[in-house]
Write a protein that holds these residues in place. Structure first.
Motif, PDB file in Angstrom:
ATOM      1  N   ILE A 247       0.861  -1.185   0.000  1.00  0.00           N
ATOM      2  CA  ILE A 247       0.000   0.000   0.000  1.00  0.00           C
ATOM      3  C   ILE A 247       0.895   1.232   0.000  1.00  0.00           C
ATOM      4  CG2 ILE A 247      -1.923   1.195   1.106  1.00  0.00           C
ATOM      5  CD1 ILE A 247      -2.603  -1.387   2.552  1.00  0.00           C
ATOM      6  N   MET A 250      -3.216   6.071  -2.442  1.00  0.00           N
ATOM      7  CA  MET A 250      -4.625   5.813  -2.762  1.00  0.00           C
ATOM      8  C   MET A 250      -5.235   7.070  -3.345  1.00  0.00           C
ATOM      9  SD  MET A 250      -5.585   5.135   1.183  1.00  0.00           S
ATOM     10  CE  MET A 250      -4.210   3.962   1.194  1.00  0.00           C
ATOM     11  N   MET A 272      -8.871 -10.612   2.765  1.00  0.00           N
ATOM     12  CA  MET A 272      -7.571 -10.718   3.444  1.00  0.00           C
ATOM     13  C   MET A 272      -7.481 -12.048   4.192  1.00  0.00           C
ATOM     14  SD  MET A 272      -5.564  -7.917   3.166  1.00  0.00           S
ATOM     15  CE  MET A 272      -4.566  -8.198   4.636  1.00  0.00           C
ATOM     16  N   ALA A 279      -1.019  -7.446   3.669  1.00  0.00           N
ATOM     17  CA  ALA A 279      -1.026  -6.074   3.154  1.00  0.00           C
ATOM     18  C   ALA A 279      -0.134  -5.238   4.046  1.00  0.00           C
ATOM     19  CB  ALA A 279      -2.446  -5.504   3.141  1.00  0.00           C
ATOM     20  N   ARG A 280       0.693  -4.408   3.424  1.00  0.00           N
ATOM     21  CA  ARG A 280       1.631  -3.618   4.228  1.00  0.00           C
ATOM     22  C   ARG A 280       1.705  -2.205   3.674  1.00  0.00           C
ATOM     23  NH1 ARG A 280       8.019  -4.885   4.756  1.00  0.00           N
ATOM     24  NH2 ARG A 280       8.528  -3.059   5.996  1.00  0.00           N
ATOM     25  N   GLY A 281       1.364  -1.254   4.518  1.00  0.00           N
ATOM     26  CA  GLY A 281       1.537   0.141   4.149  1.00  0.00           C
ATOM     27  C   GLY A 281       2.987   0.537   4.310  1.00  0.00           C
ATOM     28  N   PHE A 282       3.496   1.346   3.360  1.00  0.00           N
ATOM     29  CA  PHE A 282       4.889   1.786   3.525  1.00  0.00           C
ATOM     30  C   PHE A 282       5.050   3.214   3.017  1.00  0.00           C
ATOM     31  CE2 PHE A 282       7.137   1.531  -0.673  1.00  0.00           C
ATOM     32  CZ  PHE A 282       6.079   1.091  -1.452  1.00  0.00           C
ATOM     33  N   ILE A 283       5.944   3.900   3.690  1.00  0.00           N
ATOM     34  CA  ILE A 283       6.255   5.287   3.394  1.00  0.00           C
ATOM     35  C   ILE A 283       7.752   5.316   3.124  1.00  0.00           C
ATOM     36  CG2 ILE A 283       6.262   7.632   4.309  1.00  0.00           C
ATOM     37  CD1 ILE A 283       3.466   6.561   4.109  1.00  0.00           C
TER      38      ILE A 283
ATOM     39  N   ASP B 241       2.597   3.163  14.804  1.00  0.00           N
ATOM     40  CA  ASP B 241       3.354   3.002  13.565  1.00  0.00           C
ATOM     41  C   ASP B 241       4.018   1.624  13.538  1.00  0.00           C
ATOM     42  OD1 ASP B 241       2.650   5.515  12.814  1.00  0.00           O
ATOM     43  OD2 ASP B 241       4.671   6.350  12.830  1.00  0.00           O
ATOM     44  N   PHE B 242       3.990   1.010  12.374  1.00  0.00           N
ATOM     45  CA  PHE B 242       4.587  -0.305  12.155  1.00  0.00           C
ATOM     46  C   PHE B 242       3.887  -1.410  12.949  1.00  0.00           C
ATOM     47  CE2 PHE B 242       8.032   2.898  11.789  1.00  0.00           C
ATOM     48  CZ  PHE B 242       8.200   2.828  10.413  1.00  0.00           C
ATOM     49  N   MET B 272      -3.812   1.971   7.242  1.00  0.00           N
ATOM     50  CA  MET B 272      -2.753   1.005   6.901  1.00  0.00           C
ATOM     51  C   MET B 272      -1.535   1.732   6.339  1.00  0.00           C
ATOM     52  SD  MET B 272      -3.618  -2.314   7.334  1.00  0.00           S
ATOM     53  CE  MET B 272      -2.448  -3.029   6.186  1.00  0.00           C
ATOM     54  N   LEU B 273      -1.803   2.737   5.497  1.00  0.00           N
ATOM     55  CA  LEU B 273      -0.699   3.473   4.863  1.00  0.00           C
ATOM     56  C   LEU B 273      -0.023   4.432   5.831  1.00  0.00           C
ATOM     57  CD1 LEU B 273       1.028   4.386   2.489  1.00  0.00           C
ATOM     58  CD2 LEU B 273      -0.842   5.863   1.761  1.00  0.00           C
ATOM     59  N   ARG B 275      -0.037   4.737   9.025  1.00  0.00           N
ATOM     60  CA  ARG B 275       0.591   4.141  10.216  1.00  0.00           C
ATOM     61  C   ARG B 275       1.579   3.030   9.840  1.00  0.00           C
ATOM     62  NH1 ARG B 275      -3.111   5.463  14.776  1.00  0.00           N
ATOM     63  NH2 ARG B 275      -4.854   6.583  13.859  1.00  0.00           N
ATOM     64  N   LYS B 276       1.664   2.742   8.553  1.00  0.00           N
ATOM     65  CA  LYS B 276       2.637   1.768   8.034  1.00  0.00           C
ATOM     66  C   LYS B 276       2.426   0.398   8.674  1.00  0.00           C
ATOM     67  CE  LYS B 276       5.275   5.198   9.263  1.00  0.00           C
ATOM     68  NZ  LYS B 276       6.344   6.204   9.487  1.00  0.00           N
ATOM     69  N   LEU B 277       1.157  -0.026   8.651  1.00  0.00           N
ATOM     70  CA  LEU B 277       0.768  -1.275   9.302  1.00  0.00           C
ATOM     71  C   LEU B 277       0.969  -2.472   8.379  1.00  0.00           C
ATOM     72  CD1 LEU B 277      -2.629  -0.106  10.876  1.00  0.00           C
ATOM     73  CD2 LEU B 277      -0.313   0.055  11.837  1.00  0.00           C
ATOM     74  N   THR B 278       1.121  -3.613   9.002  1.00  0.00           N
ATOM     75  CA  THR B 278       1.097  -4.883   8.276  1.00  0.00           C
ATOM     76  C   THR B 278      -0.088  -5.684   8.781  1.00  0.00           C
ATOM     77  OG1 THR B 278       3.496  -4.928   8.032  1.00  0.00           O
ATOM     78  CG2 THR B 278       2.347  -7.028   7.798  1.00  0.00           C
ATOM     79  N   ALA B 279      -0.979  -6.048   7.867  1.00  0.00           N
ATOM     80  CA  ALA B 279      -2.121  -6.901   8.215  1.00  0.00           C
ATOM     81  C   ALA B 279      -1.966  -8.208   7.465  1.00  0.00           C
ATOM     82  CB  ALA B 279      -3.437  -6.229   7.839  1.00  0.00           C
TER      83      ALA B 279
END
Lengths: 344, 344
Positions: A247, A250, A272, A279-283, B241-242, B272-273, B275-279
């Motif tokens: 991610i 968006m 999911m 799914a992993r959000g990244f900056i 975060d993470f 998700m984005l 906070r840079k989470l992994t689900a």
């Protein structure tokens, strides 16, 4: 430096969709550089979707731009004066100076560019933050493997352009999603995508799901998410078991738009679980340590033409707000740049 | 075995919420065991939320139950006849025999139990699939570390009970979510949760978010998701975060209910984005290879009382449908079991 310095500041917080009234072009007097600082005149300004988030006063991964403050952004400029040992007048450097014709920055926050290596503005695109974002997304977040099918939204944007070509070079089958036949044609004929879906031709998530299934009959192993909306709704229905979603953005949902076009939370969550997705959000700011590895791999691919790219250039900082708003609506094609000043 | 064999079969696919009319209790004649097969009479049947998904004809992680087919489920039973060298009459074994008083199974698909180690029905709960699910979720999916704050929904269910205690033993601060003051009191006084939120006392996601923030002022590092709905809506607003989310179930949304109570897809994705989470969704059938490690760690904790648990027992297979529907609505407390036959 006899020209009047000018810049673009945040005039108002957008109410939903951002408008030209939210940004103000104004003259200002740049300060003289202090100890360790460097003065620059801007040549190129990068416009990127993440900037939209900085206009809001919401919790995000970075501090919002304050009202009246210069809009955040990365530039390439020429050093005009320096109190830092690493920089001399005439050097070309890149840094987060913002939407401004002139800036003073700590030298430690600048990176010197070698103009003989690649066009200097590549440091804002294919060899800069968007390129690194693409490379980290494909390698570290999607963990793409040869033989997998990858789906990449905003396929011809600054990030998608590099993501698609890096994934092809790894041996993936790569399917893009872009807006309009011109972009899709560019994706397949110039960037090497195996297929590209024109999302303008598909009204909703169900139609997108069918379109993706047609060109990815074995399912999608990795989805590089730049848009949300109906593309995500279609993608989630095509993910293979143990698939991964990176991610990254968006843009379809920025400014609170199109919230009804995306999948409902329960649909996302159910898929999911049943497909056992990650799914992993990244900056990208958390991944700068990967920059040397990225450059080692991708700079030679740019030099020998294995990675090609396209730029949308707007002339004049005063037109940056309009170019930015157009980009958010998909009006850009490739990397969006503003030519702020002349080459040295 | 002079008793008439009986079983519960799927009579109709539920339209939304499942009802008693969707399940049928009937007599049948069990076959004689063939080569390598074992005949059993059931003592205990496990009822688990995943069974609701098998009633639907939708793509999921496992084949749906066919109309007229016995409902899927794990049991503990006594071997009455055996054509398999590992089993003899009088042995106690567990396997996926379904909602039935008598069954014939390949011996290779059964596991023998040692009644001296723990009550045999523990193989259906704390030392069985729910326990393994909890242990894998905490260790392999959330990758929980000492000092982190974990949030566990359905905190006193068969999975949550073990997840909370395993996480506490790792040195985590553990916050539960459960329905009603009795369950919450049990969570804190018996299971060792540091705090427990009664979701009946909080009408929506916003209220849940505030309640979680109060008892997890430093945010949530790992969320063990069993429910979806307003609890997810509140959890996502408190993730650090993470942070990591282990998607194990979403009982609030089963049967297409409460879809308006959960977070919208865009809200989930945005958090998700930023906070840079992994689900990560997970299904325990992909993690059976962890069973020996799980038993090595948790069986001694059960034996010496460091892990305690509670059972909700319904007497008689004919009442299993009602007990199952009650469980889906949160009427259970701890591991839900049906006593199908007498102890040996």
């Amino acid at each position: 430096m006899t020209d009047q310095a000018h810049r673009v500041v945040l005039a108002a917080r957008p109410q939903g969709e951002a408008t030209l009234d939210d940004l103000r072009h104004e003259a200002f007097d740049p300060p003289a550089p202090g100890d360790g600082e460097v003065a620059l005149r801007t040549i190129w300004l990068s416009l990127d979707p993440y900037m939209r988030g900085r206009m809001d006063d919401a919790k995000s991964y970075a501090k919002p731009v304050s009202l009246g403050e210069v809009m955040t952004g990365q530039t390439v400029g020429e050093v005009t004066a320096s109190n830092h040992p690493d920089f001399a007048p005439g050097d070309i450097a890149t840094g987060m100076t913002g939407w401004t014709s002139h800036a003073v920055m700590p030298g430690d926050e600048l990176r010197k560019l070698d103009p003989s290596r690649a066009p200097v503005q590549a440091a804002l695109g294919v060899l800069g933050m968007p390129g690194l974002t693409a490379w980290v997304g494909v390698n570290d977040i999607l963990e793409a493997q040869s033989g997998q099918t990858l789906l990449i939204s905003a396929a011809t944007g600054a990030v998608g352009t590099v993501a698609g070509q890096v994934a092809k070079a790894k041996g993936c089958r790569v399917v893009g999603v872009a807006g309009g036949p011109e972009k899709c044609d560019f994706a397949t004929s110039e960037l090497g995508y195996d297929a590209c879906i024109d999302h303008h031709a598909h009204a909703d998530g169900r139609a997108m799901a069918e379109a993706i299934a047609k060109v990815a009959p074995d399912g999608v192993d990795g989805y590089f998410e730049n848009v949300g909306g109906k593309t995500l709704a279609g993608a989630i229905q095509n993910m293979n078991d143990f698939g991964r979603i990176a991610i990254c953005g968006m843009v379809a949902w920025y400014g609170g738009q199109n919230l009804d076009q995306g999948p409902m939370g329960p649909v996302l969550w159910r898929n999911m679980l049943t497909r056992k997705l990650t799914a992993r959000g990244f900056i990208i700011f958390d991944h700068w340590h990967r920059f040397p590895d990225f450059l080692d791999e991708v700079a030679p691919m740019v030099a020998d033409g294995r990675v090609s790219y396209r730029e949308s250039v707007t002339e004049g900082l005063e037109y940056a707000p309009k170019a930015f708003l157009d980009m958010l609506k998909g009006g850009n094609f490739g990397k969006t740049l503003v030519r702020v000043g002349a080459d040295p």
